[in-house]
Design an enzyme around this catalytic site. Sequence first.
Site, mmCIF file in Angstrom:
data_model
loop_
_atom_site.group_PDB
_atom_site.id
_atom_site.type_symbol
_atom_site.label_atom_id
_atom_site.label_comp_id
_atom_site.label_asym_id
_atom_site.label_seq_id
_atom_site.Cartn_x
_atom_site.Cartn_y
_atom_site.Cartn_z
ATOM 1 N N PHE A 111 0.850 -1.194 0.000
ATOM 2 C CA PHE A 111 0.000 0.000 0.000
ATOM 3 C C PHE A 111 0.886 1.245 0.000
ATOM 4 O O PHE A 111 1.873 1.313 0.736
ATOM 5 C CB PHE A 111 -0.907 -0.032 1.238
ATOM 6 C CG PHE A 111 -1.975 1.007 1.230
ATOM 7 C CD1 PHE A 111 -3.103 0.841 0.454
ATOM 8 C CD2 PHE A 111 -1.856 2.155 1.995
ATOM 9 C CE1 PHE A 111 -4.101 1.805 0.441
ATOM 10 C CE2 PHE A 111 -2.852 3.123 1.981
ATOM 11 C CZ PHE A 111 -3.980 2.942 1.207
ATOM 12 N N ASP A 158 1.967 -5.182 8.549
ATOM 13 C CA ASP A 158 0.796 -4.309 8.485
ATOM 14 C C ASP A 158 -0.426 -5.216 8.344
ATOM 15 O O ASP A 158 -0.545 -5.974 7.373
ATOM 16 C CB ASP A 158 0.915 -3.349 7.296
ATOM 17 C CG ASP A 158 -0.190 -2.296 7.293
ATOM 18 O OD1 ASP A 158 -1.301 -2.597 7.790
ATOM 19 O OD2 ASP A 158 0.039 -1.185 6.785
ATOM 20 N N TYR A 206 -10.759 1.142 10.830
ATOM 21 C CA TYR A 206 -12.001 1.448 10.095
ATOM 22 C C TYR A 206 -12.346 0.443 9.017
ATOM 23 O O TYR A 206 -13.356 0.577 8.349
ATOM 24 C CB TYR A 206 -11.945 2.860 9.489
ATOM 25 C CG TYR A 206 -10.709 3.184 8.679
ATOM 26 C CD1 TYR A 206 -10.591 2.756 7.364
ATOM 27 C CD2 TYR A 206 -9.669 3.915 9.230
ATOM 28 C CE1 TYR A 206 -9.455 3.048 6.628
ATOM 29 C CE2 TYR A 206 -8.528 4.201 8.508
ATOM 30 C CZ TYR A 206 -8.423 3.774 7.202
ATOM 31 O OH TYR A 206 -7.297 4.058 6.480
ATOM 32 N N LYS A 207 -11.495 -0.581 8.813
ATOM 33 C CA LYS A 207 -11.780 -1.588 7.782
ATOM 34 C C LYS A 207 -12.584 -2.715 8.428
ATOM 35 O O LYS A 207 -13.724 -2.514 8.805
ATOM 36 C CB LYS A 207 -10.485 -2.037 7.122
ATOM 37 C CG LYS A 207 -9.848 -0.892 6.314
ATOM 38 C CD LYS A 207 -8.475 -1.195 5.773
ATOM 39 C CE LYS A 207 -7.949 0.002 4.975
ATOM 40 N NZ LYS A 207 -6.504 -0.068 4.752
ATOM 41 N N ARG A 220 -12.600 -4.595 -7.069
ATOM 42 C CA ARG A 220 -12.274 -5.201 -5.779
ATOM 43 C C ARG A 220 -13.544 -5.408 -4.954
ATOM 44 O O ARG A 220 -14.364 -4.493 -4.834
ATOM 45 C CB ARG A 220 -11.303 -4.270 -5.044
ATOM 46 C CG ARG A 220 -10.705 -4.858 -3.794
ATOM 47 C CD ARG A 220 -9.658 -3.936 -3.214
ATOM 48 N NE ARG A 220 -10.264 -2.744 -2.607
ATOM 49 C CZ ARG A 220 -9.709 -2.049 -1.611
ATOM 50 N NH1 ARG A 220 -8.530 -2.394 -1.142
ATOM 51 N NH2 ARG A 220 -10.308 -0.989 -1.115
HETATM 52 C C1 LIG Z 1 -5.858 1.078 4.526
HETATM 53 C C2 LIG Z 1 -4.378 0.927 4.698
HETATM 54 C C3 LIG Z 1 -3.632 1.907 5.369
HETATM 55 C C4 LIG Z 1 -4.306 3.162 5.820
HETATM 56 O O1 LIG Z 1 -3.463 4.029 6.481
HETATM 57 P P1 LIG Z 1 -4.079 5.349 7.146
HETATM 58 O O2 LIG Z 1 -2.957 5.909 7.888
HETATM 59 O O3 LIG Z 1 -5.230 4.913 8.006
HETATM 60 O O4 LIG Z 1 -4.592 6.213 6.056
HETATM 61 C C5 LIG Z 1 -2.281 1.678 5.548
HETATM 62 N N1 LIG Z 1 -1.690 0.557 5.096
HETATM 63 C C6 LIG Z 1 -2.386 -0.399 4.451
HETATM 64 C C7 LIG Z 1 -1.708 -1.630 3.970
HETATM 65 C C8 LIG Z 1 -3.748 -0.228 4.213
HETATM 66 O O5 LIG Z 1 -4.429 -1.161 3.560
#
Ligand SMILES: *Cc1c(COP(=O)(O)O)cnc(C)c1O
Length: 438
Positions: free
Chosen positions: A150, A220, A245-246, A397
């Site tokens: 990401f 992560d 939030y996921k 997705r």
């Molecule tokens: C959704 C996601 C994030 C989100 O990071 P924020 O700091 O909350 O914006 C980070 N890393 C991964 C792999 C994600 O899927």
Amino acid sequence: MTMTQPLARPPARPLARPLTQSLPRSHALALDAADPLAPLRDAFVLPPDLIYLDGNSLGVLPRATAARVQQVIEQEWGTGLIRSWNSAGWMTLAQRIGDKIARLVGARPGEMVVADSTSVNLFKVLSAALTLAQDDSSARRVIVSERSNFPTDLYIAEALARERGFELKLVDTPEALPAALDDRVAVLMLTHVNYRTGRMHDMAALSRQAHEAGALVIWDLAHSAGAVPVDLHGAQADFAVGCGYKYLNGGPGAPAFVWVHPDHVERFWQPLAGWIGHAAPFEFTPAYRPAAGIARYLVGTPPVISVAALECGVDTLLAAEPLGGMAALRAKSLALSRLFADQVEAGCPQLTLVSPRDDAERGSQVCFAHPQMAYPVVQALIARGVIGDFRAPDVLRFGFTPLYLRHVDAWDAAEHLRQVLASGEWQRPEFNHRQAVT
Ligand SMILES: *Cc1c(COP(=O)(O)O)cnc(C)c1O
């Protein structure tokens, strides 16, 4: 957002790639009737006629959240005011919710806190990991990750590498990771489940390979926590961060979580040494003294209302514990994603499956690719009340959250997708305007 088209069985025509037979809708309904997790859906506010396949991006609102947030605002804030830091337990919320999330990912009580965003927590743990690795050997100057990670993870690593004089080395395939782990590597930084393809790493095997090479490993868990079973201790992970939030249903912008193995946690001050991570914040001393354990990864005053909402989301997952917990949720998630993938492959030969077919390598999402029409097809699905998302450049997705999705939702979503493609409705101009958030 209503489904106007009647959902018919796909026609019995020869398929270009008849990988699986299309199953009848009654098959999905029978699976739902026998699903022991079905009652968990009642814990959510789900708009009628909506099939929500985006819980991997923003989880659904739990039924308990609005009342709890109202209580925090009207009673704890409105009446309790400053007293609530003590009387309502605001000061220990970060640890209390951290302990709950720990149960979902194989961490122990007292090892996890919720704070800040995933990006910020990654900065803290990567910085700590670089320092620890250098304490062991100053020759270790490399951070290894994947090009497909990401972007925020890569940006944080790129900036820290530059600031600290490290090199960020990105590999192009998961298979290339072991060979990249040589004696110059300080840290292996990976996302467990890839956000675009849903491909899941073997956390234990890669952690072991990193350790054999003398490196530390950061995981992560943004697409893992609450989605797939994770055993941080069993896998011998060193650091982990993840998203509220996921799959944890904590609400938009919910605080994230951070975990550090107890062997490392007190070996280094994380670089954002704020007063809430101090051993005694209310002594107001001019010099920093880190709190014991994971509390030193806190920085500033916690966002109490957001943390309270996050707790309601985490509780929706803990409600599955008497029904088999993450193992039972995983079994249902795989059944949902397999059903959807099989139906789409049978009915939509134009699309290419980009998620692993092997259950052991697939997280809780299914993605297809198409070089031209991925974006407008997703928009046409949204107009039909089937919410997935588009990830540039070419991916459709679909996230599968077993807490609130039914097998018939997976079946209906696949049928909508087939109809969108067969009818050509994705070509309508309104589905071809690219919006800011895809
Ligand atoms: C959704 C996601 C994030 C989100 O990071 P924020 O700091 O909350 O914006 C980070 N890393 C991964 C792999 C994600 O899927």
